[in-house]
Design a protein around this motif. Structure first.
Motif, PDB file in Angstrom:
ATOM      1  N   SER A  43       0.655  -1.387   0.120  1.00  0.00           N
ATOM      2  CA  SER A  43      -0.094   0.254  -0.038  1.00  0.00           C
ATOM      3  C   SER A  43       1.247   1.463   0.110  1.00  0.00           C
ATOM      4  CB  SER A  43      -0.981   0.310   1.028  1.00  0.00           C
ATOM      5  OG  SER A  43      -1.851   1.465   1.235  1.00  0.00           O
ATOM      6  N   SER A  46       2.464   2.034  -3.380  1.00  0.00           N
ATOM      7  CA  SER A  46       1.478   2.885  -4.216  1.00  0.00           C
ATOM      8  C   SER A  46       1.725   4.367  -4.242  1.00  0.00           C
ATOM      9  CB  SER A  46       0.390   1.994  -4.348  1.00  0.00           C
ATOM     10  OG  SER A  46      -0.260   2.509  -2.663  1.00  0.00           O
ATOM     11  N   THR A 230      -2.573  -3.591  -9.773  1.00  0.00           N
ATOM     12  CA  THR A 230      -2.744  -4.259  -8.935  1.00  0.00           C
ATOM     13  C   THR A 230      -1.946  -5.406  -9.831  1.00  0.00           C
ATOM     14  OG1 THR A 230      -5.278  -4.701  -9.420  1.00  0.00           O
ATOM     15  CG2 THR A 230      -4.519  -3.816  -7.753  1.00  0.00           C
ATOM     16  N   ALA A 353      -4.934   0.231  -4.872  1.00  0.00           N
ATOM     17  CA  ALA A 353      -4.533  -1.239  -4.286  1.00  0.00           C
ATOM     18  C   ALA A 353      -4.895  -0.733  -2.584  1.00  0.00           C
ATOM     19  CB  ALA A 353      -3.416   0.320  -4.138  1.00  0.00           C
ATOM     20  N   PHE A 354      -6.584  -0.363  -2.266  1.00  0.00           N
ATOM     21  CA  PHE A 354      -7.020  -0.588  -1.048  1.00  0.00           C
ATOM     22  C   PHE A 354      -7.709  -1.941  -1.239  1.00  0.00           C
ATOM     23  CE2 PHE A 354     -11.377   0.055   0.853  1.00  0.00           C
ATOM     24  CZ  PHE A 354     -10.760   0.337   2.358  1.00  0.00           C
ATOM     25  N   GLU A 357      -5.998  -4.767  -0.958  1.00  0.00           N
ATOM     26  CA  GLU A 357      -4.836  -5.254   0.162  1.00  0.00           C
ATOM     27  C   GLU A 357      -6.635  -5.642   1.172  1.00  0.00           C
ATOM     28  OE1 GLU A 357      -2.893  -2.841   4.089  1.00  0.00           O
ATOM     29  OE2 GLU A 357      -3.137  -1.813   1.744  1.00  0.00           O
TER      30      GLU A 357
END
Length: 388
Positions: A43, A46, A230, A353-354, A357
């Motif tokens: 994260s 990114s 991703t 990215a969120f 994750e």
């Protein structure tokens, strides 16, 4: 095509656009290497591509409008100097924070290809404009995708820092070539730089079709950024592949990007709404393929081809539309559109990215599908009703 724009100059601008915009994307297949070296989370790393895309958006806002006021040769001199210094700084970064700052200025200075698109629009006649834009945009997207292939291979064998060093040398050579070969454009705007920037707001406020095109483009690029941000993590975690394999998937995207030339040639034969619906369907299909192909390399490759083709159809349709108006301000109009385009890309990077994750590849795929659906929704809500 116009007699003022030869094929040699057109293809030079296409190749140059691809080489410069590649600077924005060298980092993506290398993110895992950066995670290991700087000992940070996925994260946190990114923020490197996020800073690059935000820098590009700012470059579009503050550099590209100068194309309506300042000679393109003068802009190149300033821009390439900053670009080369930023690439050197990135290659020497000792901390993640320094790399993020360098990445911002790499993005800021790499906005220069967006001067080429209004330039070919200006030098082309109405019938050849779509083809010319399509050729430059093909070069641009091939640069975006090809950069991942190159940086993935270079990163594996020589490390991520070497990639930025090689890019520095390439930009020096390209600057010399452009200074000798690129035609000099004399802009018509006589006002101050401040009034030039203010006029961007005027076009944004008074052109609803421009605002809608920027929103469509931003959503489209957000979806593509969700994927490529991703994808390298998917390759590492699910398949155990290094950056070279993740980057090599850019080859499949190039297949889709080559469709831009065809789209540009035939764009004047179809209504804008038809092309927008077609492009959005392609994007939705690609994300459905991704959703069910998290463990299938063949499915992922097919999805990459379709998602890049879909974005190119949408992107060229948007640009042909906005360049059909306000010929005296094409750089400023393009600024409004491309700022929206890359702000969307930055948000896509963050959201991707969120999603990765917290929800994994399935969450990423659903996010991309929802973004594609949103393009159709905003078009039907805010587009001209007569075209529906």
């Amino acid at each position: 095509m116009s007699k003022n724009l030869s094929n040699s100059v057109l293809y030079l601008m296409s190749i140059s656009a691809g080489l410069v915009v590649a600077n924005l994307y060298y980092n993506q297949p290398l993110l895992h290497q950066m995670v290991v070296e700087f000992e940070v989370s996925e994260s946190a790393i990114s923020n490197v591509p996020l800073a690059t895309q935000l820098g590009y958006a700012f470059g579009l806002l503050f550099i590209v409008p100068l194309g309506d006021k300042v000679s393109n040769k003068k802009i190149l001199q300033f821009d390439f100097a900053l670009m080369i210094l930023s690439l050197i700084a990135a290659s020497l970064s000792s901390t993640l924070y320094l790399l993020i700052i360098s990445s911002f200025f790499i993005g800021f200075s790499s906005a220069i290809p967006q001067l080429f698109v209004p330039m070919v629009a200006q030098l082309s006649d109405d019938k050849g404009r779509g083809r010319a834009i399509g050729i430059v945009m093909s070069g641009l997207l091939i640069g975006i995708l090809g950069s991942r292939v190159i940086s993935g291979i270079v990163g594996k064998w020589y490390g991520w820092r070497f990639m930025f060093t090689a890019a520095t040398i390439l930009m020096v050579l390209l600057f010399i070539l452009l200074q000798y070969k690129l035609p000099k454009i004399k802009p018509s705007y006589k006002g101050s730089y401040g009034s030039l920037l203010k006029s961007i707001g005027h076009y944004f406020k008074t052109e609803p079709s421009l605002r809608l095109a920027a929103l469509r483009g931003g959503l489209g690029f957000a979806g593509l950024s969700v994927f490529w941000t991703t994808f390298v993590f998917l390759m590492e975690d699910h398949f155990g592949y290094d950056s070279d394999v993740a980057g090599a998937f850019g080859v499949f995207g190039i297949v889709g990007a080559l469709g831009a030339t065809v789209v540009g040639k035939i764009s004047h034969k179809y209504k804008q709404m038809q092309l927008i619906v077609f492009s959005t369907i392609l994007l939705m299909v690609s994300w459905l393929i991704f959703l069910f192909s998290g463990y299938s390399l063949i499915g992922l490759a097919l999805g990459v081809i379709i998602v890049d083709l879909g974005l190119q159809v949408l992107h060229i349709t948007n640009q042909v539309s906005i360049f059909s108006k306000n010929p005296e301000a094409r750089n400023r109009v393009n600024t409004v559109y491309m700022v929206g385009f890359f702000i969307g890309g930055a948000f896509g990077t963050f959201l991707g990215a969120f999603a990765w994750e917290h929800f994994g590849w399935q969450g990423v795929s659903i996010l991309g599908l929802l973004i594609a659906i949103a393009i159709l929704i905003v078009q039907f809500l805010f587009g001209p009703k007569k075209s529906i």
